[in-house]
Write a protein that holds these residues in place. Sequence first.
Motif, short mmCIF file in Angstrom:
data_model
loop_
_atom_site.label_atom_id
_atom_site.label_comp_id
_atom_site.label_asym_id
_atom_site.label_seq_id
_atom_site.Cartn_x
_atom_site.Cartn_y
_atom_site.Cartn_z
N PHE A 147 -11.22 1.34 -3.34
CA PHE A 147 -11.34 0.57 -4.57
C PHE A 147 -12.75 0.02 -4.65
O PHE A 147 -13.49 -0.02 -3.67
CB PHE A 147 -10.32 -0.57 -4.61
CG PHE A 147 -8.94 -0.11 -4.95
CD1 PHE A 147 -8.51 -0.09 -6.26
CD2 PHE A 147 -8.07 0.32 -3.96
CE1 PHE A 147 -7.24 0.36 -6.59
CE2 PHE A 147 -6.80 0.76 -4.27
CZ PHE A 147 -6.38 0.77 -5.59
N THR A 177 -3.64 4.69 -0.23
CA THR A 177 -4.31 4.64 1.06
C THR A 177 -4.40 6.03 1.66
O THR A 177 -3.38 6.73 1.79
CB THR A 177 -3.55 3.71 2.02
OG1 THR A 177 -3.51 2.38 1.44
CG2 THR A 177 -4.24 3.63 3.37
N ARG A 183 -8.93 2.53 1.80
CA ARG A 183 -8.37 2.05 0.54
C ARG A 183 -9.50 2.04 -0.48
O ARG A 183 -10.25 1.07 -0.59
CB ARG A 183 -7.74 0.67 0.73
CG ARG A 183 -6.58 0.72 1.72
CD ARG A 183 -5.80 -0.56 1.83
NE ARG A 183 -4.63 -0.34 2.68
CZ ARG A 183 -4.43 -0.92 3.87
NH1 ARG A 183 -5.31 -1.77 4.34
NH2 ARG A 183 -3.34 -0.66 4.56
N PHE A 222 0.85 -1.18 0.00
CA PHE A 222 0.00 0.00 0.00
C PHE A 222 0.88 1.24 0.00
O PHE A 222 2.06 1.18 0.39
CB PHE A 222 -0.98 0.00 1.18
CG PHE A 222 -0.37 0.21 2.54
CD1 PHE A 222 -0.44 1.45 3.17
CD2 PHE A 222 0.22 -0.85 3.22
CE1 PHE A 222 0.10 1.64 4.44
CE2 PHE A 222 0.76 -0.67 4.49
CZ PHE A 222 0.69 0.58 5.11
N ARG A 239 -10.88 -5.82 -5.52
CA ARG A 239 -9.70 -5.22 -4.89
C ARG A 239 -10.00 -4.73 -3.48
O ARG A 239 -9.13 -4.75 -2.61
CB ARG A 239 -9.21 -4.04 -5.73
CG ARG A 239 -8.54 -4.43 -7.03
CD ARG A 239 -7.03 -4.48 -6.89
NE ARG A 239 -6.44 -3.15 -6.86
CZ ARG A 239 -5.17 -2.93 -6.55
NH1 ARG A 239 -4.38 -3.92 -6.21
NH2 ARG A 239 -4.68 -1.70 -6.56
N TYR A 254 -1.96 -0.31 -3.28
CA TYR A 254 -3.23 0.30 -2.87
C TYR A 254 -2.97 1.72 -2.38
O TYR A 254 -2.40 1.90 -1.29
CB TYR A 254 -3.85 -0.49 -1.71
CG TYR A 254 -4.49 -1.80 -2.09
CD1 TYR A 254 -5.88 -1.94 -2.14
CD2 TYR A 254 -3.72 -2.92 -2.38
CE1 TYR A 254 -6.46 -3.15 -2.47
CE2 TYR A 254 -4.30 -4.13 -2.71
CZ TYR A 254 -5.67 -4.24 -2.76
OH TYR A 254 -6.25 -5.45 -3.08
#
Length: 509
Positions: free
Chosen positions: A359, A348, A357, A321, A363, A346
């Motif tokens: 998405f 963040t 996060r 991330f 995901r 990711y």
Amino acid sequence: MRACSAYLRAGEPRSTAYVGGSVGTGRPVYGLSDLDLAVVVPGDGKASRASSARVRRRWDRLTRALPLMADVVDCCVYEDAHLRDALADSTITYGLDRPSPGAAVYHGPATDEDKMRLLERPELYGATAAWRRVAGPDRRLGDPVRDAQRRRIAAWLELQFLWRLAVELCLDPGRPGAASMCVKLVAEPARMSMWLSEGRRTGGREQTLTDALVHMPDEAPTLNRALALQRRLTATPDPPLPEFLRAFLRLSSRIAGDIGAELDGAGRTEVALLGGDEPELALPHGGWEPTGPWPTSDAPRLLPLADWRAVAYPTMPDETFAPVAGDPGDPVQLARAALVMEKGPYPTLQAGGLLVRPFHGGRARLRAVQCRATDPVSFAVAGGRATASFPDVLGWSALDTARRGVAEHGAWLSQHPVPSEPSGEHLGVLIGAARAALFLESFDGSRPQLPLTAAATTRALADRATGARGPAEAAWEAYRNFARDWTAPPDDTVIALDEAVRALPPYAR
């Protein structure tokens, strides 16, 4: 719903159809409410599952003939045994209360996609609390009996689901029902807060918002506006997304804070985090390579992602991330962060004791939002600490995380003998299986240890497992090459690591 149920139950007279959601509770908003249909068929969860397969085939035929049905109706099919097995549990706690934990959700002979959905979203009062029978025999499912910690887990899984919906709304704010979704982003976390702090159940959203005015008077302006909006939904009002998303963020932070306060009296387990330096990361899905609009600036630092899903769900390392600047309460910034990466790290956002996060789709599964209790590793890594502090409570404890990881990877190993042509993906999951086993074994020592990366895992395997040094070192070299340019690993390297992992005591037992 009755017509759809009659078609799906044809040929399965012992099956039962239920309608859920707002339609099940008798409080639908016509034209906006989803139609949630559940069909329960007899079955012990171990046989051929012919009955459930027939119902699913009929659903497939129905949606091919009438594609609109797939948009209007959300249909799930359960075997009786699967349903009862899942009702009082969650994917976080599944099988932990059994004498020899080893039950798996994602792999094994009893794997079922609809059961997975139920375990990943057990809902606040229980998945069947809002179900109303449409046709078929009464199965008397009953509400699950949950202690305080199981209620916390159910609430947090529901909050993760809501954050996924919030991201989808920010990506398409003009979608039908957007105003109704805005109300949901205020009413549902308010419902969670009252349930967790007072054990109070509420009815529909209007009643929930009215009760919340007493429970959280500091949010009265937003609650009153949500109440007024709820009463005007059939007039299709404009969605006040910026205001309500910010309220959703505040309420989410409030829930995280309440959970943290409730767990203050619980013990803690400090887990040493092994490895994690950015240069050693193996990135099979690429590094920071934006595919969407993002300010031109230096790439953010990539940090190893070793949350519950990374440890317990068989997948390839290394997941990462990237902490980025941004306000998760701003719809534009949230949508931008959701679009910047289609794979790999990711992005963040951090605010109010939360890691968001943003998405949509797979995901975001089980990781759309986290707090310190649910993801202590990410908070520790982001803060530059060498240890993560796990609360000693069911499901979220370090030991339970390791046990669930071994259960899921053990089921994967039982289903995946070494193929005739081993792949890099297979090698990656084997490294993940080694991490889960080494994590669990470390509780027999002086201090639990969690390898954060594939490199750290293979080093720990080489140091702690008899005869594993050669296979572990060769596996790291092969996996690093695979992650860099997708070079297929040598067959003998994958086979040797497979043997070494299966010999680890948690799997050998």
